[in-house]
Enzyme design. Structure first.
Site, PDB file in Angstrom:
ATOM      1  N   GLY A 252       0.759  -1.248   0.000  1.00  0.00           N
ATOM      2  CA  GLY A 252       0.000   0.000   0.000  1.00  0.00           C
ATOM      3  C   GLY A 252       0.783   1.289   0.000  1.00  0.00           C
ATOM      4  CD  GLU A 292       0.308  -9.483   1.155  1.00  0.00           C
ATOM      5  OE1 GLU A 292      -0.560  -8.659   0.814  1.00  0.00           O
ATOM      6  OE2 GLU A 292       0.032 -10.627   1.508  1.00  0.00           O
ATOM      7  N   PRO A 293       4.631  -5.290  -0.409  1.00  0.00           N
ATOM      8  CG  PRO A 293       6.829  -4.515  -0.212  1.00  0.00           C
ATOM      9  CD  PRO A 293       5.893  -5.580   0.284  1.00  0.00           C
ATOM     10  CB  CYS A 360     -11.524   4.207 -31.366  1.00  0.00           C
ATOM     11  SG  CYS A 360     -10.634   4.188 -32.908  1.00  0.00           S
ATOM     12  CD  GLU A 361     -12.975   3.351 -25.608  1.00  0.00           C
ATOM     13  OE1 GLU A 361     -13.625   4.107 -24.870  1.00  0.00           O
ATOM     14  OE2 GLU A 361     -13.453   2.343 -26.139  1.00  0.00           O
TER      15      GLU A 361
END
Ligand SMILES: Cc1ncc(COP(=O)(O)O)c(C=O)c1O
Length: 436
Positions: A252, A292-293, A360-361
Site C-alpha cells: 500500500g 506485501e509491497p 478510439c476512446e
C-alpha cells in the site's frame, strides 16, 4: 523539472537519460511504445525496505519477509531480480504462483491472496508448500480444508481481516473498509468465528493474520490504525487460546506521482508500524512480520516511451498524439491517475499541450493541459512512474500488440519482453471449418 523518486533519471545537454542511457536513442533502437525498467532503481527501492525494517528481526529474533505483490509487475526478469535479492511473492492466481516458482522464490516466502480462489489454484499452493493461504471467507476456508484433506496434506492458513480503516486513497484501490469485498469483518465477530471454525478443522493449520487496506497510500496514519487493530485482534486471539505466528500487513505505500508532493517512504512506514508493534511486547510473543509491497518497489523504476506521430490544434487544446496508448498503460483511463510526462528532448521554449494515444476512446489521454518543453513530430515522450500496474494491466484493445520492454542498469540495456506481433494477436483464435 524535478524527478522525485526517479533517481535513475537525469538530464544532460537537454536530453533525458535513464540510468545514463539516452531515452530518445533507446526509443529509436528498440522502437516505441517501449517500457524501460531501471534495475538500479528497483534494487534501491527494495533495499530501502530491507534497511528500514532490519531492526525488527535484530530486536525480536523474528522473521521479516517482503513478499512482492506480483500483480504490480510479473515480468520474469524483474521477478527473478527480486527473488535474487531475497524477496518473496504475494500471489493471487495459478499464473502468479507459476511465475514465482520459475523465479525460484522459496515456498516459505510465498503468500496466496484473493477472494475467489479456485480449487486447482489451492492444490497448486498446497503442493508448493506455500507459507500461507490468506483466507478471505468461510467458504474459502472450507475449500482449502477440503482440498488439503483430499490430498492428505495440511494447508497453512492466515486470515485476511477487514479492519474498517479508511486508507484515504482512490476509492477503486481502497480494500479495507466495511463496504469493500475483501476480508473477514473484525467488529461483527465474523473473523473470530471463522478462525474458531478453522481450529476444529483437521487439514488446516492456523499461522497468521493478514490485512491489506489499499494502495497508493500517501499518509502514514491509516497504516498506524491498521497495525493497532490487527495487534489488538492478535491479543484477543491469544486470550481465546489461539497463538498467531505471522502478522502480514499487506502493501500500500504510495509513490510521488505528483513530483511537487513529498510523501512518506519506507523508513517512515517502518518507524510507524514498528513502534505500534513494540507496544504489544508485554502482551504477546511478537510475531514474524510480512509485508506485501508492490507499487513502492517497481513504480518509480518504469518509464513508458512513445513517439510523437501527429500534432493537432483544436479550438481548446493542442493535442500531441503518441504511439503509446491506454492499452499499454491503463491507469489514467481507469483511475484518472496522474503521471508526470516529459519530452526526452528538452527545449527552452515551452507550451501547454495535451498528450493522447491513438485508441478510439476519449479516455485514451495520458495528460491534459501540461506545460511541457516545445514538442515536434518524431520526438520521444516519456510517461513516468509506470513500473507498477502498467505492463501487468496492458491489453490488446483495438488489436494492438503489447509493447516491448527493456531493463537498464548503468552498465547495460537488456531486452526483457518482446513486442507482440500481428500474428500474436490472432494466435488463440480458432475459425470453425464451415468458415474456412
Ligand atoms: C492483497 C494485496 N497485497 C498487496 C498489494 C500491493 O499493494 P501496493 O502495490 O499498493 O503495495 C495489493 C494490491 O492491491 C493487494 O491486493
Amino acid at each position: 523539472m524535478e524527478f522525485l523518486g526517479n533517481e535513475m533519471l537525469t538530464v544532460k545537454d537537454g536530453k533525458l537519460k535513464i540510468d545514463g542511457h539516452d531515452a530518445g536513442e533507446l526509443a529509436k533502437m528498440y522502437e516505441t511504445p517501449l517500457y524501460v525498467m531501471s534495475e538500479t532503481q528497483t534494487v534501491k527501492n527494495f533495499e530501502r525496505y530491507v534497511e528500514s525494517f532490519k531492526e525488527y528481526s535484530e530486536k525480536t529474533g523474528k522473521e521479516t519477509i517482503f513478499s512482492f505483490a506480483y500483480k504490480a509487475n510479473t515480468n520474469l526478469a524483474l521477478t527473478k531480480l527480486l527473488s535474487k535479492l531475497g524477496c518473496g511473492a504475494d500471489i493471487v492466481s495459478a499464473g502468479e504462483l507459476y511465475i514465482a516458482k520459475i523465479s525460484n522464490v522459496p515456498s516459505e516466502k510465498i503468500v496466496f491472496n484473493g477472494n475467489c480462489k479456485l480449487k486447482e489454484e489451492i492444490k497448486m499452493g498446497i503442493e508448493t508448500k506455500i507459507r500461507a493461504f490468506n483466507v478471505d471467507s468461510i467458504s474459502d476456508l472450507i475449500l482449502i480444508n477440503e482440498t488439503a484433506k483430499e490430498m492428505g496434506k495440511i494447508a497453512n492458513v492466515a486470515f485476511r481481516v477487514n479492519p474498517n480503516v479508511d486508507p484515504k486513497t482512490h476509492p477503486k484501490i481502497s480494500t479495507g473498509m466495511k463496504k469493500n469485498k475483501f476480508g473477514l469483518d473484525i467488529e461483527s465477530g465474523i473473523a473470530l468465528q471463522t478462525i474458531k471454525m478453522a481450529e476444529k478443522m483437521e487439514n488446516v493449520k492456523i499461522v497468521g493474520i493478514h490485512c491489506h487496506i489499499g494502495s497508493q497510500l500517501t499518509e502514514i496514519s491509516p497504516f498506524v490504525e491498521e497495525t493497532r487493530k490487527i495487534m489488538d485482534f492478535v491479543v484477543l486471539l491469544k486470550n481465546e487460546g489461539i497463538n498467531i505466528n505471522d502478522v502480514n500487513l499487506g502493501g500500500g505505500l504510495g509513490i510521488p506521482y505528483d513530483k511537487q508532493k513529498v510523501i512518506p517512504v519506507q523508513k517512515d512506514l517502518a518507524k510507524a508500524i514498528l513502534s505500534v508493534i513494540y507496544e504489544y511486547e508485554s502482551k504477546i510473543e511478537l510475531p514474524n512480520l510480512i509485508l506485501e509491497p508492490g507499487r513502492s518497489i517497481v513504480a518509480t523504476s518504469g518509464v513508458l516511451l512513445g513517439t510523437v506521430k501527429h500534432i493537432k490544434d483544436t479550438p481548446v487544446a493542442k493535442w500531441i498524439m503518441i504511439d503509446a496508448g491506454m492499452n499499454d498503460m491503463m491507469r489514467p483511463a481507469i483511475y484518472e491517475a496522474y503521471h508526470e510526462i516529459t519530452s526526452c528532448t528538452l527545449r527552452s521554449e515551452k507550451e501547454v499541450v495535451s498528450i493522447a494515444g491513438g485508441l478510439c476512446e476519449s479516455s485514451d489521454v495520458f495528460g491534459k493541459d501540461r506545460e511541457l518543453s516545445k514538442i515536434e513530430v518524431n520526438d520521444t515522450i516519456a510517461i513516468l512512474d509506470v513500473g507498477a500496474y502498467g505492463i501487468s494491466m496492458a491489453n490488446n484493445y483495438n488489436s494492438r500488440g503489447k509493447p516491448a520492454m527493456v531493463l537498464t542498469s548503468e552498465k547495460e540495456v537488456s531486452i526483457i519482453r518482446e513486442r507482440e506481433t500481428l500474428a500474436d494477436l490472432i494466435s488463440k483464435d480458432i475459425v470453425p471449418n464451415h468458415l474456412l
